[in-house]
Each structure stands twice: as C-alpha cells, then as structure tokens.
Design an enzyme around this catalytic site. Structure first.
Site, PDB file in Angstrom:
ATOM      1  N   ASP A 298      31.974  21.395  51.749  1.00 15.43           N
ATOM      2  CA  ASP A 298      33.244  22.070  52.045  1.00 15.43           C
ATOM      3  C   ASP A 298      34.168  21.188  52.902  1.00 15.43           C
ATOM      4  O   ASP A 298      35.179  21.656  53.420  1.00 15.43           O
ATOM      5  CB  ASP A 298      32.989  23.419  52.751  1.00 15.43           C
ATOM      6  CG  ASP A 298      32.334  23.266  54.124  1.00 15.43           C
ATOM      7  OD1 ASP A 298      32.045  22.125  54.535  1.00 15.43           O
ATOM      8  OD2 ASP A 298      32.127  24.301  54.802  1.00 15.43           O
TER       9      ASP A 298
ATOM     10  N   ASP B  37      25.093  17.760  66.197  1.00 16.52           N
ATOM     11  CA  ASP B  37      25.033  19.223  66.200  1.00 16.52           C
ATOM     12  C   ASP B  37      23.606  19.753  66.272  1.00 16.52           C
ATOM     13  O   ASP B  37      22.644  19.004  66.137  1.00 16.52           O
ATOM     14  CB  ASP B  37      25.752  19.781  64.958  1.00 16.52           C
ATOM     15  CG  ASP B  37      25.499  18.945  63.715  1.00 16.52           C
ATOM     16  OD1 ASP B  37      24.467  18.260  63.664  1.00 16.52           O
ATOM     17  OD2 ASP B  37      26.322  18.974  62.792  1.00 16.52           O
TER      18      ASP B  37
ATOM     19  N   HIS C 206      33.274  19.589  55.739  1.00 17.62           N
ATOM     20  CA  HIS C 206      33.011  19.560  57.181  1.00 17.62           C
ATOM     21  C   HIS C 206      32.442  18.219  57.640  1.00 17.62           C
ATOM     22  O   HIS C 206      31.813  17.495  56.868  1.00 17.62           O
ATOM     23  CB  HIS C 206      32.124  20.733  57.628  1.00 17.62           C
ATOM     24  CG  HIS C 206      30.681  20.678  57.222  1.00 17.62           C
ATOM     25  ND1 HIS C 206      29.990  21.783  56.793  1.00 17.62           N
ATOM     26  CD2 HIS C 206      29.771  19.666  57.209  1.00 17.62           C
ATOM     27  CE1 HIS C 206      28.733  21.460  56.544  1.00 17.62           C
ATOM     28  NE2 HIS C 206      28.575  20.179  56.784  1.00 17.62           N
TER      29      HIS C 206
ATOM     30  N   GLU D  95      33.799  23.256  60.581  1.00 22.45           N
ATOM     31  CA  GLU D  95      34.076  23.838  59.274  1.00 22.45           C
ATOM     32  C   GLU D  95      35.586  23.856  59.011  1.00 22.45           C
ATOM     33  O   GLU D  95      36.388  23.651  59.940  1.00 22.45           O
ATOM     34  CB  GLU D  95      33.505  25.270  59.225  1.00 22.45           C
ATOM     35  CG  GLU D  95      31.980  25.328  59.347  1.00 22.45           C
ATOM     36  CD  GLU D  95      31.248  24.855  58.080  1.00 22.45           C
ATOM     37  OE1 GLU D  95      31.798  24.043  57.311  1.00 22.45           O
ATOM     38  OE2 GLU D  95      30.106  25.314  57.870  1.00 22.45           O
TER      39      GLU D  95
END
Ligand code: F6R
Length: 256
Positions: free
Chosen positions: A136, A67, A138, A143
């Site tokens: 979280d 990313d 991811h 996400e």
C-alpha cells in the site's frame, strides 16, 4: 533517486549489500536503520557472510529498527526484536546493547517513542536507513495518509498490511496486531542515506506510485523523492509496471 533493476531478489540484495558493506568499511561505527519482513532477509544473509569472512565488523555499529507490533513482547516469535535476533544480530559480532528495537509492550508508548528519538539523536543520527515497501506504499509502518512531518509514534495498520502480514501469523489475519509503533516519516527522512528494496509483482503498483506518481501523503514512499541520497533496489517483477520511458532511463543510467 538512483534506481537499480536486477533480474532477481538475490542480485538486488547483493547490490544493496555492497552499499552497506562500503559504508561499514569507511565508517566502522556507522549507525544503521533496519527493517524487518521478508524483503531484507537476503540482504542480511549477505551481511552475515561478509562478517564471517572478516570483511566487515559490527562491533562498533549501532542500529535502530523501524518498527514493532504493539502488544507483542520482545520474546514473541512474531516480534520484530525476535526477527532481528534470529535473522541478523545473533549471527554477527554486534554488541546487542547497541541494537534498538521499540518495545511493543511499553506501558507508556508516547514516552518510549520520545526515548527512541532521543537515542537516535544521541547516536548522532542514522547514516543509512534500510527500507522495505508495503504493497500500500507504506515505509516503516507509516500507512497512507501519514504526515510527512510525523515522528516515532503509534500507528494503526491498514487492512491491506494486515492481510499481507498474515503470512507470518499462520495465514490468520485475526492474529495480526492491528497497531504498531513506527519511526515517523520525518525521522526516516533525516537519515544520511536511504536504501529501499522491493521485490515481486505484489509491490509493482506501489513501486510505480513511489517513482512516477505525485509526491503525496497518500503514498508514503513517494516522500523519498525529496531525499538527496536514496537508492532503490528492485527485481524485474517489482519494476514491471514502471512506464517504458522510465524503465529505459533506469537501464541506460551509468551503473556503479
Ligand atoms: C518492516 C517494515 C515494513 C516492511 C514492509 C514490506 O520493518 O517497516 O515497512 O518493510 O511491510 O514487508 P515485506 O518485506 O515482508 O514485504
């Protein structure tokens, strides 16, 4: 899913490095998928040392990063291109033209994503994908709620990710980009092997959800339970919320 629990991030990173080193010995022109962030830094140090010792070479290796932040130029000190150059590429014998990091300033993001997917296919696919884990749940910047069918695309970061990553932006969350370009979940799942590393108590809820919860798009990392060749490298803090039965099972599994 093979899970390894080591007493600290150093030991877990060493264990993960063995997997990468083994692959590069058997396939010197392997295609690696790489992650940024705090987690893989120790692993990269192990690889740099192995390269310096002459144990492995990266001369024929091709890499694809997961990313990049939208809006940061490759020269920005917080860009993931810069991170990779400083934490790995500048310190090993890799041919930089074979290192692919998405460009966060691309004028046509959709075209950049499509080109990235094409380049992965042209390289013959990713042999081993390294992953960190968001608190979280991811993977990459996929996400919670990301489709398991998603491919490389623009993604908006959750408040939790922005707060977590503010530490790289002088602790100021207003400086953290709100979106990123990320390999999709389906793209990640096409890798031949996957190695996920997670360290520290802040990751313990996400680790538990990934390993013991439902395989569900609300926890992107849970998709890894559907992949045939995944190794998870944890320190004891990240593993601390696993249920006692699972923890015992992991510790009693044959170790390699
Ligand atoms: C980074 C990436 C992210 C990180 C995750 C954990 O390229 O894809 O999924 O792996 O946010 O970040 P750290 O390692 O900083 O805790």
């Amino acid at each position: 899913m093979r899970i390894y629990i080591e007493k600290n991030p150093e030991d877990a990173s060493q264990k993960a490095a063995k997997l990468v080193i083994g692959l590069l010995k058997s396939k010197p022109d392997a295609v690696l998928g790489l992650a940024t962030g705090g987690t893989p830094v120790r692993l990269y140090r192990e690889l740099i040392n192995a390269n310096a010792r002459g144990e492995i070479s990266f001369k024929s290796v091709e890499t694809f990063n997961l990313d990049e932040y939208v809006g940061l130029s490759p020269r920005d000190k917080n860009s993931y291109r810069r991170f990779m150059d400083e934490n790995l590429f500048n310190l090993i014998d890799i041919d930089k033209s074979k290192t692919h990091v998405l460009d966060g300033t691309a004028s046509d993001i959709a075209a950049a994503c499509a080109d990235f997917e094409k380049s992965i296919a042209l390289a013959g696919g990713i042999d081993l994908q390294i992953l960190g884990l968001g608190s979280d749940g991811h993977i990459g910047f996929n996400e919670p709620g990301s489709s398991f069918d998603s491919r490389t695309r623009l993604e908006y970061l959750t408040e939790k990710t922005i707060v977590d990553n503010a530490r790289f932006f002088d602790g100021d969350k207003s400086k953290v980009p709100t979106s990123a370009i990320t390999m999709g979940i389906a793209t990640i799942m096409e890798a031949g092997k996957i190695a996920l590393l997670a360290f520290g108590g802040k990751k313990s809820d996400a680790v538990k959800a990934m390993v013991e919860g439902d395989v569900d798009e609300s926890v992107p990392a849970s998709v890894l339970r559907k992949h045939p060749d995944v190794s998870i490298f944890l320190d004891t803090a990240a593993a601390s919320k696993l249920s006692p039965d699972i923890y015992r099972e992991i510790l009693s599994a044959p170790r390699d």
